[in-house]
Structure formats: structure tokens, C-alpha cells
Write a protein that holds these residues in place. Structure first.
Motif, short mmCIF file in Angstrom:
data_model
loop_
_atom_site.label_atom_id
_atom_site.label_comp_id
_atom_site.label_asym_id
_atom_site.label_seq_id
_atom_site.Cartn_x
_atom_site.Cartn_y
_atom_site.Cartn_z
N UNK A 134 43.84 -87.79 -1.00
CA UNK A 134 43.21 -86.66 -0.29
C UNK A 134 44.22 -85.55 -0.01
N UNK A 135 45.41 -85.92 0.50
CA UNK A 135 46.34 -84.84 0.86
C UNK A 135 47.01 -84.23 -0.38
N UNK A 136 47.06 -85.03 -1.47
CA UNK A 136 47.55 -84.45 -2.73
C UNK A 136 46.64 -83.30 -3.14
N UNK A 137 45.32 -83.51 -3.04
CA UNK A 137 44.38 -82.47 -3.44
C UNK A 137 44.31 -81.33 -2.43
N UNK A 138 44.15 -81.68 -1.16
CA UNK A 138 43.83 -80.60 -0.21
C UNK A 138 45.04 -79.74 0.16
N UNK A 139 46.25 -80.27 0.03
CA UNK A 139 47.44 -79.50 0.43
C UNK A 139 48.49 -79.39 -0.67
N UNK A 140 48.91 -80.54 -1.23
CA UNK A 140 50.07 -80.51 -2.14
C UNK A 140 49.77 -79.74 -3.42
N UNK A 141 48.51 -79.81 -3.90
CA UNK A 141 48.18 -79.14 -5.17
C UNK A 141 48.45 -77.63 -5.07
N UNK A 142 48.15 -77.04 -3.92
CA UNK A 142 48.31 -75.59 -3.79
C UNK A 142 49.78 -75.21 -3.58
N UNK A 143 50.53 -76.03 -2.83
CA UNK A 143 51.95 -75.72 -2.67
C UNK A 143 52.67 -75.90 -4.02
N UNK A 144 52.23 -76.90 -4.77
CA UNK A 144 52.79 -77.10 -6.11
C UNK A 144 52.45 -75.90 -7.01
N UNK A 145 51.20 -75.44 -6.95
CA UNK A 145 50.80 -74.29 -7.78
C UNK A 145 51.60 -73.05 -7.40
#
Ligand code: FPP
Ligand code: MG
Length: 362
Positions: A204-215
Motif C-alpha cells: 500500500x505505501x509503495x503505491x500511495x507514497x513511494x511511487x510518486x517520490x520515485x517518479x
């Protein structure tokens, strides 16, 4: 006074941001003196892109757009700078010219922030939240219909800016928002579930937060024109930084002082979002499962305080702090993998940024 009238413009935002720890850190590392002008350009672009022809949506989103820490633009710009801007001579053999890199990183940062703002506006509808960035939410001020439209508008604007940058950036913007939706859906699927697994939490936190910081980091790397391996390593850095950031956010929800959080401790418990310290606590003390599940029916202050006390006494916070340290190590490993594309000063700056964001106490 109406919150709209107090919504700060780009100049006021800039002076507020320059006083915050992560922005001070990057400003102090960038010897070329570009930080203020690039950040200002990004804030101007955000103001432009959140303005609609008829002014209606512009007014609705103004207080939300004016606030926030601008971490995603900061990451896009800092990643691009770390590849060469920190060098005294700014030399970049075989790389795009400095002006072009910065201009593309500014636009990449705006893409990431617009995606973020769109998700916040929609999140506030789903959570029926009252306050965002110190002002009444769009849903409270304008109602759910206008808030959904405003979120859609910001999302479409983000994707248009991404598409203008190029097809890879456009595809990245779309894929990232898909991951945000997936992360949010995963969280919703496990509300009030004391049997939620750690894997489910991390997904869940990979999708909701980490994906955008990674992007955001990947957009900075793309602007700088680094090779594919370095671009991936910098995206991995953003992913681990994002996990650490959300772990800290979740920890502070349980342990942070209420006056700092702007809400009582244990807000996630009331919402049924059982985060890592809670999952650790229920594993250590299986009898907690009943009271946790019962929060769905009775999330009164007494019930929440009882559960909170047990979570704190179970060692949940220390367990989560160890998880933050683990993600910090992974972020450092990713930076080492990207080292060939970074100046030594840029490497140090990105490394300090992790310490700054993972060590925050507010
Ligand atoms: C705070 O960021 C917010 C997050 C870390 C992410 C929360 C994720 C969602 C709300 C997902 C929503 C997804 C959809 C599709 C609705 P921040 O501390 O950088 O916030 P700031 O802008 O206030 O500084
Ligand atoms: Mg939410």
C-alpha cells in the motif's frame, strides 16, 4: 478571513519554503545559486497550471495549491542538480546544457507536485476531511462534486505537462498515478483488519507514497540525461526514501505531539489504517486483535487511547524506527549504484536529504 483570500502566491510560498529544513539543505549545497530561481519557476508553473479559464476551479483549489512542503519538486530538482550542478564549474561532458536540464527538471517537479495535489483533493473527498494545508478542504468549501472535478482537473494538467516533456515522461506520469490508485485501493481493502500483513502494508505505501517520490527522482534523472542504469538507481533511491518517509509519517501519527500533528495522536487508528507499529503490536500481543477490529464500531476516545497505549508499550515504535533505518540503508545503496552519474557533492546532498526527511519530528 476567507481562506481563499489568504492563499499565498508563489513569492510568499518561496520565502516560507526557503525556511524549511529540506529546502535549506538543498539551497546550501547548490553552489551555482540556482535554487531560488528554479524553485520560483516551478511555483509559477504550478500557479499557472492550476488556473482554469473561468476561474472557478482556480479559486476552489487555491488554498490547497498554495500549501505543502513541495517535496516532489525538491526531489526532481535535487536529483538533477546532483548529477552535475554541485560541481564548482558545473561541468557536464556529454550531458544536455545546464539551462535545459534545469528547465526540464522544473517541469518534471511540477508534474510530480500536480499529481500529488490531485491525489490530495480526491483523498480529502474519500476521507471526508475538513482541513488541508491549514485551510478548509475543497470538499468542505465547494462540495464533493466540485472537489472531484478539481482533482480531475489537476490530474489532467499534470499529465499534459508530462506529455509535453516527452512520451516517456507522459507514460511515467500515467503509470505513477495508476500506482497511487492501486496503493490507495490496497489501503482501503484492509481497513480495520488486524490480520493485515506487513506485505500488504508495504504494498500500500509503495503505491500511495513511494511511487510518486520515485517518479520525482526519475524525472530529475531524465532531465539530466543520465544513462538507463543510473536513472533506475535514482528512481530506486526515491522509492526507498518514499518508504522511509511514509513509515515516519505513520509513526508520527501515533507518537507525535498533537499540537504538531494538527490532529490528535492515533488518527490512523480511528480511520482503520493499521500501520507497521500496530501490526507489530498485534503480533506481539494477539489479544489486541479484538479491540482493534472493534474500533470500526467504537472509535471513541477511550477505545483509541487504550489501543494506542498497548501499541506504544509493545515496542511498535522501535520496530518501525528499525524499518526506517533499513529503508535509509537501501536508499544509500541505491545512491552508491548511481554514484558514477553523481558528483561527490551531489551524492552527499542526496544522502543528507534522506537523513533530513527520515529524521523529521513534525
Ligand atoms: C503527504 O505528503 C501525503 C502522502 C505522503 C501520500 C498520501 C497518499 C494519498 C493521499 C494517496 C491518494 C491517492 C489517490 C489516488 C486519491 P506530504 O507530506 O509531502 O504533503 P504536503 O504536500 O502537505 O507537504
Ligand atoms: Mg486517506
Amino acid at each position: 478571513m476567507d481562506a481563499l483570500l489568504t492563499a499565498a502566491g508563489p513569492e510568499a510560498q518561496l520565502s516560507r519554503l526557503l525556511g524549511t529544513a529540506p529546502h535549506r539543505l538543498v539551497a546550501g549545497c547548490v553552489t551555482t545559486g540556482r535554487w531560488e530561481s528554479d524553485l520560483r519557476a516551478c511555483l509559477d508553473l504550478l500557479a499557472d497550471q492550476s488556473a482554469a479559464a473561468d476561474g472557478l476551479i482556480t479559486e476552489a483549489v487555491a488554498p490547497v495549491v498554495a500549501g505543502g512542503k513541495r517535496l516532489r519538486p525538491l526531489l526532481a530538482l535535487a536529483t538533477a542538480y546532483a548529477t552535475w550542478c554541485c560541481a564548482p564549474d558545473g561541468a557536464a561532458p556529454g550531458r544536455p546544457a545546464r539551462e535545459e536540464v534545469c528547465e526540464r527538471a522544473v517541469r518534471g517537479g511540477a508534474v510530480a507536485e500536480l499529481l500529488h495535489l490531485a491525489s490530495l483533493v480526491h483523498d480529502d473527498v474519500m476521507d471526508e476531511a475538513d482541513v488541508r494545508h491549514g485551510a478548509p478542504t475543497v470538499n468542505v468549501r465547494e462540495g464533493n462534486i466540485r472537489a472531484v472535478l478539481a482533482g480531475d482537473f489537476l490530474l489532467a494538467r499534470a499529465l499534459a505537462v508530462a506529455g509535453d516533456l516527452g512520451p516517456r515522461e507522459g507514460a511515467l506520469g500515467c503509470a505513477t498515478f495508476v500506482r497511487l490508485c492501486e496503493g490507495q485501493a490496497r489501503e482501503s481493502a484492509t481497513l480495520f483488519d488486524p490480520a493485515r500483513t506487513e506485505d500488504a502494508y508495504y504494498e500500500a505505501i509503495t503505491g500511495k507514497t513511494a511511487a510518486l517520490l520515485s517518479a520525482a527522482c526519475r524525472l530529475g534523472a531524465m532531465a539530466a540525461g543520465v544513462d538507463a542504469a543510473a536513472e533506475q538507481a535514482l528512481a530506486d533511491y526515491g522509492h526507498h526514501l518514499g518508504l522511509a518517509y511514509q513509515l515516519v509519517d505513520d509513526l508520527l501519527d501515533l507518537t507525535g505531539p498533537a499540537y504538531r500533528l494538527g490532529k490528535p495522536a492515533g488518527h490512523d487508528l480511528v480511520e482503520g489504517v493499521f500501520t507497521l507499529p500496530v501490526l507489530h503490536a498485534v503480533r506481539e500481543r494477539p489479544r489486541l486483535a479484538g479491540p482493534l477490529a472493534a474500533l470500526r464500531e467504537d472509535a471513541g476516545d477511550g477505545a483509541v487511547q487504550d489501543v494506542l497505549g498497548e501499541v506504544l508499550a509493545s515496542g511498535g515504535p522501535a520496530y518501525a524506527r528499525a524499518a526506517v533505518a533499513e529503508q535509509t540503508r537501501h536508499a544509500a545503496g541505491a545512491l552508491s549504484a548511481a554514484a558514477g552519474a553523481l558528483t561527490p557533492a551531489g551524492h552527499a546532498m542526496l544522502s543528507e536529504l534522506v537523513t533530513c526527511l527520515a529524521g523529521r519530528t513534525y
